[in-house]
Design a protein around this motif. Sequence first.
Motif, PDB file in Angstrom:
ATOM      1  N   SER A 427       0.807  -1.218   0.000  1.00  0.00           N
ATOM      2  CA  SER A 427       0.000   0.000   0.000  1.00  0.00           C
ATOM      3  C   SER A 427       0.844   1.274   0.000  1.00  0.00           C
ATOM      4  CB  SER A 427      -0.932   0.012   1.216  1.00  0.00           C
ATOM      5  OG  SER A 427      -0.179  -0.100   2.414  1.00  0.00           O
ATOM      6  N   SER A 428       2.156   1.127  -0.203  1.00  0.00           N
ATOM      7  CA  SER A 428       3.009   2.312  -0.156  1.00  0.00           C
ATOM      8  C   SER A 428       4.288   2.085  -0.949  1.00  0.00           C
ATOM      9  CB  SER A 428       3.376   2.650   1.293  1.00  0.00           C
ATOM     10  OG  SER A 428       4.300   3.712   1.355  1.00  0.00           O
ATOM     11  N   ASN A 429       4.889   3.178  -1.411  1.00  0.00           N
ATOM     12  CA  ASN A 429       6.211   3.129  -2.041  1.00  0.00           C
ATOM     13  C   ASN A 429       7.258   3.772  -1.141  1.00  0.00           C
ATOM     14  OD1 ASN A 429       5.877   1.672  -4.332  1.00  0.00           O
ATOM     15  ND2 ASN A 429       5.877   3.406  -5.748  1.00  0.00           N
ATOM     16  N   LYS A 430       6.979   3.773   0.181  1.00  0.00           N
ATOM     17  CA  LYS A 430       7.909   4.380   1.124  1.00  0.00           C
ATOM     18  C   LYS A 430       8.199   3.393   2.251  1.00  0.00           C
ATOM     19  CE  LYS A 430       6.576   9.180   0.237  1.00  0.00           C
ATOM     20  NZ  LYS A 430       6.024  10.414   0.838  1.00  0.00           N
ATOM     21  N   ALA A 431       9.487   3.104   2.470  1.00  0.00           N
ATOM     22  CA  ALA A 431       9.859   2.191   3.546  1.00  0.00           C
ATOM     23  C   ALA A 431       9.429   2.730   4.904  1.00  0.00           C
ATOM     24  CB  ALA A 431      11.366   1.949   3.520  1.00  0.00           C
ATOM     25  N   ASP A 432       9.390   4.074   5.064  1.00  0.00           N
ATOM     26  CA  ASP A 432       9.016   4.674   6.345  1.00  0.00           C
ATOM     27  C   ASP A 432       7.577   4.362   6.737  1.00  0.00           C
ATOM     28  OD1 ASP A 432      11.513   5.767   6.717  1.00  0.00           O
ATOM     29  OD2 ASP A 432      10.985   7.733   5.891  1.00  0.00           O
ATOM     30  N   ASP A 433       6.752   3.988   5.755  1.00  0.00           N
ATOM     31  CA  ASP A 433       5.349   3.704   6.052  1.00  0.00           C
ATOM     32  C   ASP A 433       5.128   2.304   6.623  1.00  0.00           C
ATOM     33  OD1 ASP A 433       4.708   6.210   5.134  1.00  0.00           O
ATOM     34  OD2 ASP A 433       4.092   5.541   3.142  1.00  0.00           O
ATOM     35  N   VAL A 434       6.185   1.499   6.653  1.00  0.00           N
ATOM     36  CA  VAL A 434       6.073   0.116   7.126  1.00  0.00           C
ATOM     37  C   VAL A 434       6.604   0.034   8.559  1.00  0.00           C
ATOM     38  CG1 VAL A 434       6.794  -2.282   6.748  1.00  0.00           C
ATOM     39  CG2 VAL A 434       6.323  -0.780   4.792  1.00  0.00           C
ATOM     40  N   SER A 435       5.811  -0.547   9.455  1.00  0.00           N
ATOM     41  CA  SER A 435       6.275  -0.777  10.824  1.00  0.00           C
ATOM     42  C   SER A 435       7.369  -1.839  10.804  1.00  0.00           C
ATOM     43  CB  SER A 435       5.115  -1.249  11.702  1.00  0.00           C
ATOM     44  OG  SER A 435       5.606  -1.832  12.896  1.00  0.00           O
ATOM     45  N   LEU A 436       8.579  -1.459  11.241  1.00  0.00           N
ATOM     46  CA  LEU A 436       9.694  -2.404  11.173  1.00  0.00           C
ATOM     47  C   LEU A 436       9.478  -3.576  12.127  1.00  0.00           C
ATOM     48  CD1 LEU A 436      12.352  -2.972   9.779  1.00  0.00           C
ATOM     49  CD2 LEU A 436      13.519  -1.630  11.534  1.00  0.00           C
ATOM     50  N   ASP A 437       8.917  -3.321  13.303  1.00  0.00           N
ATOM     51  CA  ASP A 437       8.653  -4.420  14.243  1.00  0.00           C
ATOM     52  C   ASP A 437       7.708  -5.438  13.632  1.00  0.00           C
ATOM     53  OD1 ASP A 437      10.305  -3.329  16.169  1.00  0.00           O
ATOM     54  OD2 ASP A 437       8.676  -2.274  17.203  1.00  0.00           O
ATOM     55  N   ALA A 438       6.628  -4.939  13.034  1.00  0.00           N
ATOM     56  CA  ALA A 438       5.664  -5.854  12.412  1.00  0.00           C
ATOM     57  C   ALA A 438       6.296  -6.580  11.227  1.00  0.00           C
ATOM     58  CB  ALA A 438       4.428  -5.076  11.964  1.00  0.00           C
ATOM     59  N   ALA A 439       7.138  -5.861  10.466  1.00  0.00           N
ATOM     60  CA  ALA A 439       7.781  -6.484   9.307  1.00  0.00           C
ATOM     61  C   ALA A 439       8.718  -7.606   9.735  1.00  0.00           C
ATOM     62  CB  ALA A 439       8.544  -5.426   8.510  1.00  0.00           C
ATOM     63  N   VAL A 440       9.469  -7.400  10.824  1.00  0.00           N
ATOM     64  CA  VAL A 440      10.377  -8.439  11.316  1.00  0.00           C
ATOM     65  C   VAL A 440       9.587  -9.656  11.780  1.00  0.00           C
ATOM     66  CG1 VAL A 440      12.010  -9.015  13.155  1.00  0.00           C
ATOM     67  CG2 VAL A 440      12.252  -6.869  11.897  1.00  0.00           C
ATOM     68  N   THR A 441       8.476  -9.424  12.476  1.00  0.00           N
ATOM     69  CA  THR A 441       7.623 -10.538  12.924  1.00  0.00           C
ATOM     70  C   THR A 441       7.114 -11.339  11.735  1.00  0.00           C
ATOM     71  OG1 THR A 441       6.944  -9.285  14.874  1.00  0.00           O
ATOM     72  CG2 THR A 441       5.532 -11.131  14.211  1.00  0.00           C
ATOM     73  N   THR A 442       6.666 -10.639  10.697  1.00  0.00           N
ATOM     74  CA  THR A 442       6.179 -11.324   9.483  1.00  0.00           C
ATOM     75  C   THR A 442       7.308 -12.092   8.810  1.00  0.00           C
ATOM     76  OG1 THR A 442       4.536  -9.584   9.153  1.00  0.00           O
ATOM     77  CG2 THR A 442       5.039 -10.977   7.258  1.00  0.00           C
ATOM     78  N   LEU A 443       8.475 -11.468   8.726  1.00  0.00           N
ATOM     79  CA  LEU A 443       9.638 -12.116   8.111  1.00  0.00           C
ATOM     80  C   LEU A 443       9.974 -13.414   8.834  1.00  0.00           C
ATOM     81  CD1 LEU A 443      12.292 -12.228   6.410  1.00  0.00           C
ATOM     82  CD2 LEU A 443      13.305 -10.700   8.127  1.00  0.00           C
ATOM     83  N   GLN A 444      10.077 -13.373  10.152  1.00  0.00           N
ATOM     84  CA  GLN A 444      10.490 -14.549  10.916  1.00  0.00           C
ATOM     85  C   GLN A 444       9.443 -15.645  10.884  1.00  0.00           C
ATOM     86  OE1 GLN A 444      11.429 -12.596  14.644  1.00  0.00           O
ATOM     87  NE2 GLN A 444      13.587 -12.321  14.065  1.00  0.00           N
ATOM     88  N   ALA A 445       8.185 -15.246  10.708  1.00  0.00           N
ATOM     89  CA  ALA A 445       7.120 -16.249  10.614  1.00  0.00           C
ATOM     90  C   ALA A 445       7.024 -16.850   9.218  1.00  0.00           C
ATOM     91  CB  ALA A 445       5.787 -15.609  10.993  1.00  0.00           C
ATOM     92  N   THR A 446       7.547 -16.126   8.227  1.00  0.00           N
ATOM     93  CA  THR A 446       7.376 -16.537   6.823  1.00  0.00           C
ATOM     94  C   THR A 446       8.557 -17.334   6.296  1.00  0.00           C
ATOM     95  OG1 THR A 446       6.078 -14.529   6.442  1.00  0.00           O
ATOM     96  CG2 THR A 446       6.896 -15.684   4.484  1.00  0.00           C
ATOM     97  N   LEU A 447       9.781 -16.920   6.651  1.00  0.00           N
ATOM     98  CA  LEU A 447      10.978 -17.527   6.074  1.00  0.00           C
ATOM     99  C   LEU A 447      11.851 -18.145   7.159  1.00  0.00           C
ATOM    100  CD1 LEU A 447      11.991 -14.741   3.504  1.00  0.00           C
ATOM    101  CD2 LEU A 447      10.840 -16.906   3.020  1.00  0.00           C
ATOM    102  N   PRO A 448      12.439 -19.315   6.872  1.00  0.00           N
ATOM    103  CA  PRO A 448      13.358 -19.915   7.850  1.00  0.00           C
ATOM    104  C   PRO A 448      14.641 -19.111   7.940  1.00  0.00           C
ATOM    105  CG  PRO A 448      13.411 -21.147   5.796  1.00  0.00           C
ATOM    106  CD  PRO A 448      12.312 -20.114   5.650  1.00  0.00           C
ATOM    107  N   PRO A 449      15.433 -19.319   9.005  1.00  0.00           N
ATOM    108  CA  PRO A 449      16.714 -18.618   9.095  1.00  0.00           C
ATOM    109  C   PRO A 449      17.617 -18.960   7.909  1.00  0.00           C
ATOM    110  CG  PRO A 449      16.173 -19.689  11.173  1.00  0.00           C
ATOM    111  CD  PRO A 449      15.180 -20.185  10.156  1.00  0.00           C
ATOM    112  N   LEU A 450      18.515 -18.043   7.586  1.00  0.00           N
ATOM    113  CA  LEU A 450      19.516 -18.304   6.549  1.00  0.00           C
ATOM    114  C   LEU A 450      20.467 -19.391   7.024  1.00  0.00           C
ATOM    115  CD1 LEU A 450      20.238 -14.552   5.860  1.00  0.00           C
ATOM    116  CD2 LEU A 450      19.324 -16.112   4.142  1.00  0.00           C
ATOM    117  N   PRO A 451      21.074 -20.150   6.111  1.00  0.00           N
ATOM    118  CA  PRO A 451      22.102 -21.107   6.514  1.00  0.00           C
ATOM    119  C   PRO A 451      23.316 -20.374   7.081  1.00  0.00           C
ATOM    120  CG  PRO A 451      21.530 -21.358   4.181  1.00  0.00           C
ATOM    121  CD  PRO A 451      20.881 -20.112   4.669  1.00  0.00           C
ATOM    122  N   PRO A 452      24.204 -21.078   7.765  1.00  0.00           N
ATOM    123  CA  PRO A 452      25.444 -20.443   8.222  1.00  0.00           C
ATOM    124  C   PRO A 452      26.174 -19.820   7.031  1.00  0.00           C
ATOM    125  CG  PRO A 452      25.200 -22.614   9.193  1.00  0.00           C
ATOM    126  CD  PRO A 452      24.120 -22.488   8.160  1.00  0.00           C
TER     127      PRO A 452
END
Length: 456
Positions: A427-452
Amino acid sequence: MTQQTITLIGGGLVGALLAQLLAKRGFAVEVFEKRSDPRRAGFVGGRSINLALAERGLQALRTAGLADDVLQRAVMMRGRMVHPVDGVSGLQRYGVDDSEVIWSVSRGGLNMLLLDAAEAAGVTFHFDQSLAAADLDARRITLTDDHGTQRQHHASVLIGADGAGSALRAAMNDYLPLGQRIEPLGHGYKELEIPPASGAERFAIEPHALHIWPRGGYMCIALPNTEGSFTVTLFLPAHGPHPSFDTLPDAAAASAFFREDFPDLLPQIPRFAEDYDEHPVGSLSTLYLDRWHIDGRALLIGDAAHAIVPFHGQGMNCGFEDTVVLADLLAESGRDTADAFAEFQRIRKPNADAIAAMALENYIEMRDSVADPRYLAKRELGARLAARAPQHFMARYRMVTFTHLPYAYAYERGRAQDVLLDQLLRSSNKADDVSLDAAVTTLQATLPPLPPLRHG
């Protein structure tokens, strides 16, 4: 047991490095190269004058004991210096800091250093020797010199490191079809030069960057050389409506085009007319093969097996990574070259296919996206996620350029991360419009950790 002899076709970058690595592992190595010895005849161009050396290539050079020597002859590039038509130029860093940079190296200088190292390791080079025929059943090759004189050579194990126009690949394909597909990009390139500056400043523009003039559908780039010059490359459609190389047949037409589209660059190229008229238009294609080897008799490596377009700066790095994998496999396999060749293809082909795809995508990014607000928003949000959750997010470019994660993994992970960024920015073309805390939560729930991660 007698020392096993390996015959290499091609003494360019990949061939010379592979020859040295094999010799260090106890093989007898003979190399046949169609060109003259560049250390005596002078390096003859025809392909890009300088190349981007990244972590994968550096790791191969470390394995060969040559990384420090090469870096002394290289220029650090921290990122892309983007030059829009209107507005202020700006640096887009490749990595997080100066520990994540790429290096501009001279193709000719690097080739000569690798030849010296291979000879010091015991490799025998034969220059001015073109492969004329390969009898794979008899394990014999025919070579021709500049005078048309032919010679026969017994080659029980053949490796082709003779580039995108590989003569060995043609001979192998005649013997047993390799499933070859060549996909032209439809765009060509022409090289120009910014000379060194006069006075105390050797470089006319910022030296520690890869400069890009993105123009949507075409572009110029410039890479620094150690003596202060820059190699400028114009990438344009080969044919079709303006602008293309069809519509810019000579320096007069090209000068008018540059005055309009690259007004800040043209004054930096005093020999523009001579460079443009004297330098040929190079072609760009991607090579795909279904098979890289014929049992244990013959194998292709580097561009001979998987030539790609140059827009990720990974062609040499991928070829260098090939050499370490193959040298290790051959050293472990004893005389069972068929198993080593099959395993080499199994390991490397998915990665070669992945970097071929990413190189094509990077062309679009470089010429179109680097000035696009949507791209810049995704880049900024990705950088924030990488800083906050480095175990879960790393930009694809960093995975490819600064780690040893397989190309195939970087490709798939990059696609998954891109989907996530699009969702977060829906809904935006600006990174500032995205809640970083919420984005990190979504990221960790969506993708597994990177390999070593393995860095150099």
